[in-house]
Design a protein around this motif. Structure first.
Motif, PDB file in Angstrom:
ATOM      1  N   ARG A 187      -1.690   3.826  -6.511  1.00 25.20           N
ATOM      2  CA  ARG A 187      -1.437   5.114  -7.173  1.00 25.20           C
ATOM      3  C   ARG A 187      -2.622   5.517  -8.040  1.00 25.20           C
ATOM      4  NH1 ARG A 187       4.859   4.323  -8.208  1.00 25.20           N
ATOM      5  NH2 ARG A 187       5.573   5.577  -6.444  1.00 25.20           N
ATOM      6  N   ALA A 188      -3.209   4.516  -8.703  1.00 25.20           N
ATOM      7  CA  ALA A 188      -4.354   4.797  -9.571  1.00 25.20           C
ATOM      8  C   ALA A 188      -5.502   5.395  -8.765  1.00 25.20           C
ATOM      9  CB  ALA A 188      -4.806   3.522 -10.265  1.00 25.20           C
ATOM     10  N   ARG A 189      -5.501   5.090  -7.474  1.00 21.06           N
ATOM     11  CA  ARG A 189      -6.566   5.635  -6.617  1.00 21.06           C
ATOM     12  C   ARG A 189      -6.123   6.928  -5.939  1.00 21.06           C
ATOM     13  NH1 ARG A 189      -7.107   0.549  -7.435  1.00 21.06           N
ATOM     14  NH2 ARG A 189      -9.180  -0.392  -7.548  1.00 21.06           N
ATOM     15  N   LYS A 190      -5.067   7.507  -6.475  1.00 18.83           N
ATOM     16  CA  LYS A 190      -4.574   8.807  -6.012  1.00 18.83           C
ATOM     17  C   LYS A 190      -4.145   8.796  -4.544  1.00 18.83           C
ATOM     18  CE  LYS A 190      -6.103  11.234  -9.790  1.00 18.83           C
ATOM     19  NZ  LYS A 190      -5.837  10.058 -10.666  1.00 18.83           N
ATOM     20  N   LEU A 191      -3.648   7.646  -4.149  1.00 22.52           N
ATOM     21  CA  LEU A 191      -3.181   7.566  -2.760  1.00 22.52           C
ATOM     22  C   LEU A 191      -1.702   7.929  -2.703  1.00 22.52           C
ATOM     23  CD1 LEU A 191      -5.119   4.345  -1.786  1.00 22.52           C
ATOM     24  CD2 LEU A 191      -5.480   6.644  -0.845  1.00 22.52           C
ATOM     25  N   PRO A 192      -1.251   8.493  -1.596  1.00 21.63           N
ATOM     26  CA  PRO A 192       0.129   8.972  -1.487  1.00 21.63           C
ATOM     27  C   PRO A 192       1.118   7.824  -1.254  1.00 21.63           C
ATOM     28  CG  PRO A 192      -1.057   9.361   0.557  1.00 21.63           C
ATOM     29  CD  PRO A 192      -2.048   8.778  -0.376  1.00 21.63           C
ATOM     30  N   VAL A 193       1.568   7.238  -2.348  1.00 22.00           N
ATOM     31  CA  VAL A 193       2.411   6.042  -2.244  1.00 22.00           C
ATOM     32  C   VAL A 193       3.887   6.401  -2.336  1.00 22.00           C
ATOM     33  CG1 VAL A 193       3.071   3.920  -3.436  1.00 22.00           C
ATOM     34  CG2 VAL A 193       0.651   4.520  -3.168  1.00 22.00           C
ATOM     35  N   ALA A 194       4.693   5.793  -1.477  1.00 24.83           N
ATOM     36  CA  ALA A 194       6.144   5.857  -1.628  1.00 24.83           C
ATOM     37  C   ALA A 194       6.626   4.416  -1.677  1.00 24.83           C
ATOM     38  CB  ALA A 194       6.783   6.584  -0.450  1.00 24.83           C
ATOM     39  N   VAL A 195       7.551   4.113  -2.601  1.00 28.23           N
ATOM     40  CA  VAL A 195       7.991   2.733  -2.737  1.00 28.23           C
ATOM     41  C   VAL A 195       9.281   2.514  -1.954  1.00 28.23           C
ATOM     42  CG1 VAL A 195       8.747   0.965  -4.346  1.00 28.23           C
ATOM     43  CG2 VAL A 195       6.838   2.470  -4.938  1.00 28.23           C
ATOM     44  N   LEU A 196       9.177   1.801  -0.875  1.00 27.81           N
ATOM     45  CA  LEU A 196      10.329   1.413  -0.061  1.00 27.81           C
ATOM     46  C   LEU A 196       9.957   0.144   0.686  1.00 27.81           C
ATOM     47  CD1 LEU A 196      11.818   4.573   1.759  1.00 27.81           C
ATOM     48  CD2 LEU A 196      12.807   3.296  -0.156  1.00 27.81           C
ATOM     49  N   ARG A 231       6.532  -6.849   4.521  1.00 30.59           N
ATOM     50  CA  ARG A 231       6.984  -7.672   3.415  1.00 30.59           C
ATOM     51  C   ARG A 231       6.184  -8.966   3.359  1.00 30.59           C
ATOM     52  NH1 ARG A 231       7.708 -10.434   0.537  1.00 30.59           N
ATOM     53  NH2 ARG A 231       9.575 -11.582   0.070  1.00 30.59           N
ATOM     54  N   GLY A 232       5.472  -9.308   4.416  1.00 25.05           N
ATOM     55  CA  GLY A 232       4.756 -10.580   4.424  1.00 25.05           C
ATOM     56  C   GLY A 232       5.694 -11.733   4.672  1.00 25.05           C
ATOM     57  N   HIS A 276      -6.553   6.788   7.012  1.00 27.21           N
ATOM     58  CA  HIS A 276      -6.248   7.952   6.164  1.00 27.21           C
ATOM     59  C   HIS A 276      -4.800   8.410   6.321  1.00 27.21           C
ATOM     60  CE1 HIS A 276     -10.470   8.160   5.238  1.00 27.21           C
ATOM     61  NE2 HIS A 276     -10.738   8.157   6.526  1.00 27.21           N
ATOM     62  N   PRO A 277      -3.866   7.535   5.978  1.00 21.79           N
ATOM     63  CA  PRO A 277      -2.457   7.893   6.177  1.00 21.79           C
ATOM     64  C   PRO A 277      -2.019   9.021   5.258  1.00 21.79           C
ATOM     65  CG  PRO A 277      -2.645   5.868   4.920  1.00 21.79           C
ATOM     66  CD  PRO A 277      -4.028   6.209   5.367  1.00 21.79           C
ATOM     67  N   GLU A 278      -1.023   9.768   5.718  1.00 20.33           N
ATOM     68  CA  GLU A 278      -0.438  10.813   4.871  1.00 20.33           C
ATOM     69  C   GLU A 278       0.446  10.217   3.813  1.00 20.33           C
ATOM     70  OE1 GLU A 278       1.685  13.993   6.810  1.00 20.33           O
ATOM     71  OE2 GLU A 278      -0.018  14.287   8.161  1.00 20.33           O
ATOM     72  N   VAL A 279       1.044   9.084   4.158  1.00 22.98           N
ATOM     73  CA  VAL A 279       1.911   8.426   3.196  1.00 22.98           C
ATOM     74  C   VAL A 279       1.814   6.916   3.411  1.00 22.98           C
ATOM     75  CG1 VAL A 279       3.881   8.818   4.737  1.00 22.98           C
ATOM     76  CG2 VAL A 279       4.320   8.214   2.364  1.00 22.98           C
ATOM     77  N   ILE A 280       1.862   6.199   2.281  1.00 26.35           N
ATOM     78  CA  ILE A 280       1.814   4.735   2.357  1.00 26.35           C
ATOM     79  C   ILE A 280       3.105   4.191   1.759  1.00 26.35           C
ATOM     80  CG2 ILE A 280       0.553   2.657   1.668  1.00 26.35           C
ATOM     81  CD1 ILE A 280      -1.862   4.479   1.061  1.00 26.35           C
ATOM     82  N   PHE A 281       3.859   3.460   2.523  1.00 26.84           N
ATOM     83  CA  PHE A 281       5.089   2.855   2.006  1.00 26.84           C
ATOM     84  C   PHE A 281       4.781   1.439   1.532  1.00 26.84           C
ATOM     85  CE2 PHE A 281       6.747   6.250   4.598  1.00 26.84           C
ATOM     86  CZ  PHE A 281       7.833   6.707   3.846  1.00 26.84           C
ATOM     87  N   VAL A 282       5.066   1.209   0.255  1.00 27.75           N
ATOM     88  CA  VAL A 282       4.783  -0.102  -0.327  1.00 27.75           C
ATOM     89  C   VAL A 282       6.115  -0.737  -0.722  1.00 27.75           C
ATOM     90  CG1 VAL A 282       3.489  -1.333  -2.098  1.00 27.75           C
ATOM     91  CG2 VAL A 282       2.664   0.874  -1.251  1.00 27.75           C
ATOM     92  N   PRO A 283       6.328  -2.021  -0.368  1.00 24.80           N
ATOM     93  CA  PRO A 283       7.589  -2.655  -0.755  1.00 24.80           C
ATOM     94  C   PRO A 283       7.737  -2.706  -2.277  1.00 24.80           C
ATOM     95  CG  PRO A 283       6.356  -4.042   0.784  1.00 24.80           C
ATOM     96  CD  PRO A 283       5.455  -2.921   0.391  1.00 24.80           C
ATOM     97  N   GLY A 284       8.955  -2.554  -2.738  1.00 22.40           N
ATOM     98  CA  GLY A 284       9.247  -2.443  -4.164  1.00 22.40           C
ATOM     99  C   GLY A 284       8.838  -3.638  -5.001  1.00 22.40           C
ATOM    100  N   ASN A 285       8.657  -4.788  -4.363  1.00 25.11           N
ATOM    101  CA  ASN A 285       8.307  -5.953  -5.174  1.00 25.11           C
ATOM    102  C   ASN A 285       6.799  -6.050  -5.429  1.00 25.11           C
ATOM    103  OD1 ASN A 285       7.652  -6.576  -2.528  1.00 25.11           O
ATOM    104  ND2 ASN A 285       8.096  -8.753  -2.765  1.00 25.11           N
ATOM    105  N   ARG A 286       6.042  -5.132  -4.869  1.00 24.88           N
ATOM    106  CA  ARG A 286       4.578  -5.210  -5.020  1.00 24.88           C
ATOM    107  C   ARG A 286       4.107  -4.264  -6.115  1.00 24.88           C
ATOM    108  NH1 ARG A 286       2.135  -7.789  -0.760  1.00 24.88           N
ATOM    109  NH2 ARG A 286       0.458  -7.966  -2.270  1.00 24.88           N
TER     110      ARG A 286
END
Lengths: 357, 840, 178
Positions: free
Chosen positions: B643-652, B558-559, B625-635
């Motif tokens: 996502r635009a770079r086709k990376l496997p993003v999950a928002v949490l 979260r920084g 090269h992660p299988e999944v990247i969790f990004v905080p919802g405020n970002r």
């Protein structure tokens, strides 16, 4: 900023930016992990003919200050740093590290990946290198052809005696490449000091009627110091309280029958815990050594081991069984480094005190 | 003596506030782990719903109550612990333990104090008494005297001479000092201070404003062995609270003499007070006169020990716990998660530079006075690690998220007059003003004179400007890009200066092989061949970080901490990491908050201390090269770009702003549900309130109470409405349906994602970890059969309350109705209706 | 009025130096036994013994001698009456041993003389050496310490107060004016 290079014997090249003098130099590469006191380090004569790599990435931020000289005329062959600051903090605002190095014809090179370099040194051990303008075959030829002197002590120690008058104990300091921290500690304790050249003989020392004798720090290998010096140590220790530091300690060990081994990787830094055996206390002090007393060869009937490095097990202090003569491998004067053992100088004063009259 | 200890009561830090965020809780977790290793039972009192420590003790050892002397006394009397730990809960824990000592509760119940001997405890945070003790030890302290009345204050201040500093004695909050230039200021400060003091007293002292503020973090064992972990240098001088100051580690502008003297004094204080464990001593250093003062003695965990721990890799909290129980430093072994094997007796040596940049809450509380002063205002901070000061400063600045696109805010809007005024009377984010002043041609000597900041830092700021000019002057030049990255400029910054898009910058970098080299953070500066799990980037020759595993989850932290629902985000991230480990992932995290619990090494396999900005994240992705990247919802920007770079993003943690559909802007009742592909599971029905009762807008809903006071019919109506609604408007994850009561009927008011704060509440009330559910859902690991069978009792009568807490007192704004965006923390309470009403 | 003349660090150093001097003087620790005079001399004796053990990795036996005064109210270094010293705990033979007698303050010498008588009653040591933390002068008997931590010339109306951590909570030597 001029592009310059640090080249090593093994053929590796580190590009960086030159600061300080533009000289081309060759020396042994040694790294120091002190986080403060770059000035004390570069002016310490133990770095004669060496190129110092600092692990602390930012060097120069406190300028050059009059009370941080460990020698007036530093003779290191170079400084290798990640980042250099050009701050002047003296009253004239006129002496940055850069200017200081120019005055003393010492080159510096910044923007080097010093962490990579130290990781390498830590595995290859001692290696020669040069700071050069062009890293070509010629530079490497020169580097390989350079033979470093083994007469470091003779080159840096004072050729003539000089006094540092005061009113307290009469102390003779034998200069093997003395760091000023030792003189500072003696001055603070009001000692009347006479500094003698490294090759002073026992009679010359005894003639000054000292309460105590200090064998100073100095550069190079103790094995390159002539036997006559060991003779002097043996004579003096029987008669006069003796305190030996750094190279002095190594000579004291040799004089009493121990052997010295060259360390694979030199240790220079203040971070190792050292056990003071007599009390079992742990202290820290600046260590800067290429050689170590071979503990197998310490004659238990002559010497007592007094300090041990808890990381590498190296002997850091000795004491004679029969005489008030003791030595430490590390620098107790705290210039730079922790003050945890600065009271070794008090111990020395007290020893001199018991011998009075 | 220590051998008899089998049960220790740990005093928790309570709700997050200005003065402490997650560092106390994460320290507590590490302490509990250490105690566990020694076979000791830890009891913990805390009412912070976002406490990770509460999750790491057995329910029977968990006391979810506010940290007050009364509550702690009751626990001591009932549980009869062998010892009490005052050092993990910040100022309030110290204050509670002092009262327990004064009232004789500790002695009567034979409870031993850990870390701080009783005679020392009685003087901690009591400026007058501690100064008297320090003066007796011949240590230099500031002239000061305590006063209990306004008249006394005026006399004493007159004698000492203005400016003076006013400090409340034994404050109830961490606010330390107020600088007063005039008698009028002093009278105002003293009047406030009397209220904040446990004894209605203040100390008036000589001002040392403008001196350099240095902190030393050290550790000491019961045998007296001590070592310095790290020096911390405040870039801003005394006069600005160290929590509001830019801080750099290690110290950069201290000579060997300065440094050793402060080290000696730190050890001397440790010996004299006979502290064990971590200690943090503050100094005012007067380099011009070769003098210094001891200004603060804090022998307990705080943001300083957390920072020292992060930058050196030395596990301060864990080791302290061992030392509290009389294990010697020679015998302590490194905890799990530490990959290097060096002795804990090595004094940490750094080969990198860290800058900590504070983050302030003024956007959310605009009425607060933004002047930086001796009272702390910051709610969070971020750190930047690099190999030059420029790099560390820029990375810290970029991490503090002035801009989601990673652009540096310019203060070119200021007039010259405003600049002068801001240099003398600094406001939040002053670093931007310092840089702007240099841009306008102010000389370093002038600026040093005006601000008392060491000229070294102005040289560095100036160099940052020079590099910026260079970047501007040569668009698309790869050599320039190399220089920019070398000094810490982010790709977003370069793109803006070049007026090109982000990908152009990255393309040039890739084509010319300008790639980051990651360096390990470990305590020996590469003296030993070491393994470490923590890295930061720079642009040099050697890269030490390689792909960890084929099966990695990258979790973006979260920084820096901020106000609002995100106060609980770090708790969320921590719980996520636990689930990911359980699900068999190798976990990698990126964070910039040295206080974050989610940075604990035991939680992740690998940590990157890097700005959480697009370019930096992509760089880590290129390695891991992660299988999944969790990004905080405020970002939002970051999520979109990844996502635009086709990376496997999950928002949490979940996005709090998106996908709300509101009928009204007010509500009284909330029904939280968990929705999977096959099931809609009602979790909890609660009354939603403002602090003062019914709320007139959703932003006032900062209180959650259960059970709800709705009638059975209303309850049934809500349940069936909710189920129907979700069938018609399918959702997944945790949602909250809102209702109001009109003429006795429950009316649908809207639907929104369950607030982060509410998720913590759901966890504590139901005993089910909904964060882990969300992670499983994101990973496609939901077991639908299990969901159908969750042990939930939505009609339970157990009373529980969650209340947001607000920073108005510390920010010195009048008390008012707090909004959700202004929450600094929260507290939770269980029990009878009366008890829960008493929790505030 | 009390003035600290030896602080904790200096006391540590003094004991360290005395320890080395004992080794120097005795060419090691063979046949050495240490007897401390109660109360503080015993703690000092134990500290010297622990230092010897650290250095030589061998234990030196430590025994205790008790000083009984004819009057309770006089200082242990008082002069009015001769103190009487009794053996309180010495569970090892001392015949043919080298005895190091340890006391905190050497003043008139009467305590030491009594201690030596008590030792002689126990057996025939090979030699007796005296180690004291403080020698304050004003001897009334021909007695001299072999190992002295610190010489503190003092006047007779001053009192020397030795504190040791074991019972006083701190290590120090203070001069108090009466």
């Amino acid at each position: 900023m001029t592009q310059r290079y640090l080249i090593l014997e093994d053929g590796s090249v580190y590009a960086g930016n030159g600061f300080g003098a533009g000289a081309t130099t060759t020396g042994e590469i040694v790294f120091n992990t002190s986080m403060v006191g770059y000035q004390e380090v570069v002016t310490n004569q133990i770095y004669h003919n060496q190129i110092i790599v600092y692990s602390q990435p930012i060097i120069g931020a406190t300028g050059i200050s009059h009370d941080s000289y460990e020698s007036i005329l530093p003779t290191a062959k170079g400084m290798v740093v990640r980042d250099v600051a050009t701050i002047s903090k003296n009253r004239q605002r006129s002496l940055s590290l850069d200017q200081f190095l120019k005055q003393h014809n010492i080159p510096g090179i910044s923007d080097v990946d010093t962490r990579q370099l130290i990781r390498k040194l830590q595995s290859v051990g001692t290696i020669k290198g040069s700071i050069v303008d062009v890293a070509d075959d010629h530079a490497f030829d020169q580097l390989h052809a350079t033979v470093l002197t083994n007469q470091q002590v003779a080159q840096v120690a004072t050729p003539k005696p000089y006094p540092n008058p005061n009113t307290g104990y009469n102390v003779v300091v034998i200069d093997f490449g003395l760091k000023h921290g030792i003189l500072r500690q003696l001055s603070q304790r009001h000692c009347n000091v006479t500094v003698l050249p490294w090759n002073a003989d026992a009679q010359a020392i005894i003639s000054l009627d000292p309460d105590g004798v200090i064998l100073s720090t100095g550069p190079g290998s103790p094995l390159d110091v002539p036997e006559s010096v060991l003779e002097m140590v043996r004579t003096i220790q029987e008669r006069i309280p003796l305190f030996a530091v750094g190279l002095g300690h190594e000579l004291f060990a040799l004089a009493n029958g121990a052997s010295m081994t060259r360390l694979g990787t030199a240790h220079h830094g203040p971070n190792h815990p050292i056990r003071k055996i007599i009390t079992n206390d742990i202290i820290y002090a600046e260590e800067a050594q290429e050689y170590v007393v071979d503990s197998e060869t310490v004659d238990r009937n002559r010497l007592i081991t007094t300090y041990l490095d808890l990381i590498d097990g190296s002997i850091q202090g000795l004491r004679h069984r029969d005489y008030p003569a003791f030595s430490v491998q590390f620098f107790p004067d705290g210039a730079p480094g922790p003050h945890d053992s600065v009271d070794l100088f008090d111990e020395f004063m007290e020893i001199m005190g018991t011998r009075e009259g | 003596m220590a051998n008899d200890i089998q049960k220790i009561l740990i005093i928790g830090g309570g709700p997050t506030e200005i003065g402490h965020e997650t560092e106390l809780d994460s320290g507590t977790v590490q302490i509990i782990q250490a105690f566990q290793k020694l076979g000791i039972r830890s009891l913990l009192i805390d009412n912070n719903p976002f406490s990770v420590a509460l999750e790491s003790v057995q329910p029977t050892n968990m006391f979810i109550q506010s940290v007050t002397t009364e509550n702690v006394t009751r626990i001591i009397e009932r549980e009869q612990p062998d010892a009490i730990l005052p050092t993990a809960g910040g100022v309030s824990a110290i204050s509670v333990c002092q009262e327990l000592q004064e009232t004789g509760v500790l002695a009567e119940n034979n409870v031993q104090l850990l870390g701080i001997p009783s005679e020392s405890l009685s003087v901690i945070n009591n400026p007058e008494r501690i100064n008297a003790v320090l003066a007796q030890m011949n240590l230099p302290v500031i002239e000061s005297e305590s006063v209990g009345t306004l008249d006394e204050a005026i006399t004493v201040a007159g004698r000492i001479g203005y400016p003076v500093i006013v400090k409340p004695v034994a404050p109830k909050i961490d606010m330390s000092r107020m600088l007063c230039d005039t008698e009028a200021d002093m009278i105002e400060a003293v009047s406030k201070g009397f209220n904040w003091s446990r004894f209605g007293q203040c100390v008036i002292e000589q001002s040392i404003v403008g001196l350099k503020e240095i902190e030393m973090v050290a550790i000491r064992d019961g045998r007296g062995t001590q070592l310095l972990i790290s020096g911390l240098e405040n870039i801003d001088p005394i006069g600005i609270h160290s929590g509001d100051s830019m801080v750099v580690a290690p110290t950069l502008t201290l000579t060997n003499q300065d440094y050793q003297r402060l080290r000696d004094t730190t050890f001397f204080i440790g010996t004299q007070f006979n502290f064990t464990g971590a200690m943090h001593i503050h100094f005012a250093l007067d380099q011009a006169h070769d003098a210094y003062f001891v200004t603060k003695v804090t022998p307990y965990l705080d943001r300083g020990t957390a920072l020292a721990s992060t930058v050196t890799g030395y596990p301060i909290a864990f080791v302290s716990a061992m030392l509290y129980l009389q294990t010697n430093l020679t015998d302590v072994k490194l905890p799990d998660g530490y990959r290097y094997q060096q002795s804990l007796l090595l004094e940490p040596t750094l080969d990198h530079v860290t800058v900590r940049m504070p983050m302030w809450p003024f956007e959310d509380v605009p009425e607060a006075d933004q002047h930086l002063s001796t009272v702390m205002h910051a709610v969070g901070s971020t750190i930047g690690v690099g190999r030059s000061a420029e790099e560390a400063i820029l990375k810290a600045l970029r991490s503090s998220q002035f801009s989601p696109r990673d652009e540096l805010t310019s203060r070119s809007d200021l007039t010259d007059y405003e600049i002068i005024s801001l240099l003398i009377h600094p406001l939040a984010s002053r670093v931007l003003v310092l840089i702007e002043a240099l841009r306008r041609g102010y000389q370093i000597d002038e600026l040093t004179e005006l601000t008392k900041i060491d000229p070294f830092y102005f040289q560095k700021f100036k160099h940052i400007l020079a590099v910026e000019e260079l970047i501007k002057s040569k668009p698309l030049d790869p050599t320039v890009l190399k220089e920019a990255r070398y000094y810490g400029f982010g790709d977003g910054m370069v793109a803006r200066l070049w007026r090109v898009d982000f990908d152009t910058v990255r393309q040039i970098a890739n084509e010319h092989d300008i790639t980051p080299t990651y360096k390990g953070i470990e305590p020996t500066a590469a003296e030993f061949p070491s393994q470490t799990s923590t890295f930061y980037s720079t642009f040099e020759n050697e890269n030490e970080s390689t792909q960890l595993s084929e099966h990695t989850a990258l979790v973006l932290g979260r920084g820096g901490n901020q106000l609002g629902p995100n106060a609980s985000a770090d708790y969320f991230t921590t719980e996520m990491l636990k689930q990911l480990n359980k699900s068999g992932y190798k976990t990698v995290t990126i964070n910039t908050n040295s206080n974050a619990g989610s940075l604990m090494k035991s939680l992740t396999d690998k940590q990157y201390i890097e700005p959480i900005q697009l370019g930096d994240v992509l760089n880590v992705v290129q390695i891991e090269h992660p299988e999944v990247i969790f990004v905080p919802g405020n970002r939002h920007y970051l999520t979109r770009e990844l996502r635009a770079r086709k990376l496997p993003v999950a928002v949490l943690p979940p996005d709090q702003e998106q996908r709300s559909e509101l009928v009204y802007d007010h509500a009284e009742i909330g029904l939280d549900l968990f929705v999977t592909a096959q099931h809609t599971v009602p979790i909890l029905l609660s009354d939603l309130r403002s602090e003062q009762g019914l709320a007139t807008s959703l932003s006032q809903l900062t209180v959650m109470k259960t059970p709800s006071q709705v009638t059975k019919t209303q309850f049934d109506d809500i349940l069936s409405h909710a189920t129907n609604y979700l069938t018609e408007h399918p959702r997944t994850g945790l949602v909250q349906l809102l209702y109001t009561i009109e003429r006795g009927k429950a009316i649908f008011a809207g639907i929104r994602p369950t607030r982060l704060t509410a998720i913590a509440f759901l966890n504590k009330v139901t005993g089910i970890n909904w964060i882990r559910m969300l992670v499983r859902q994101a990973l496609g690991e939901i077991d639908e059969a299990l969901i159908a069978d969750l042990p939930l009792d939505i009609r339970s009568n157990r009373i529980a309350v969650l209340r947001g807490t607000f920073p108005f007192k510390q920010l010195q704004v009048p008390e008012k109705l707090g909004l959700t965006t202004q929450e600094v923390g929260a507290k939770i309470g269980f029990g009878t209706a009366e008890e829960t009403d008493l929790t505030d | 009025m009390a003035k600290v003349v030896v602080d904790a660090m200096a006391m540590q150093r003094a004991l360290t130096r005395i320890t080395y001097e004992i080794i120097e003087h005795n060419k090691g620790i063979d046949g050495l036994v240490i007897l401390g005079i109660k109360t503080r001399g015993v703690f000092l004796a134990e500290r010297i013994a622990s230092r010897l053990k650290q250095l030589e990795n061998a234990s030196v036996p430590v025994g205790e001698l008790d000083v009984t005064k004819y009057r309770d109210d006089i200082e242990h270094d008082g002069t009015e009456n001769d103190p009487k010293v009794t053996v309180s705990k010495i569970d090892f033979p001392i015949t043919d041993k080298k005895v190091i007698l340890v006391d905190d303050v050497l003043y008139t010498g009467r305590t030491i003389r009594a201690a030596m008588s008590a030792i002689m009653d126990l057996g025939r040591p090979k030699q007796i050496n005296l180690a004291v933390l403080v020698d304050r002068g004003h001897r009334e008997l021909p007695i001299r310490a072999d190992f002295v931590g610190k010489n503190i010339p003092s006047s007779q109306n001053e009192r020397i107060k030795v504190s040791v951590t074991e019972i006083d909570g701190q290590d120090s030597v203070e001069i108090m004016r009466q």
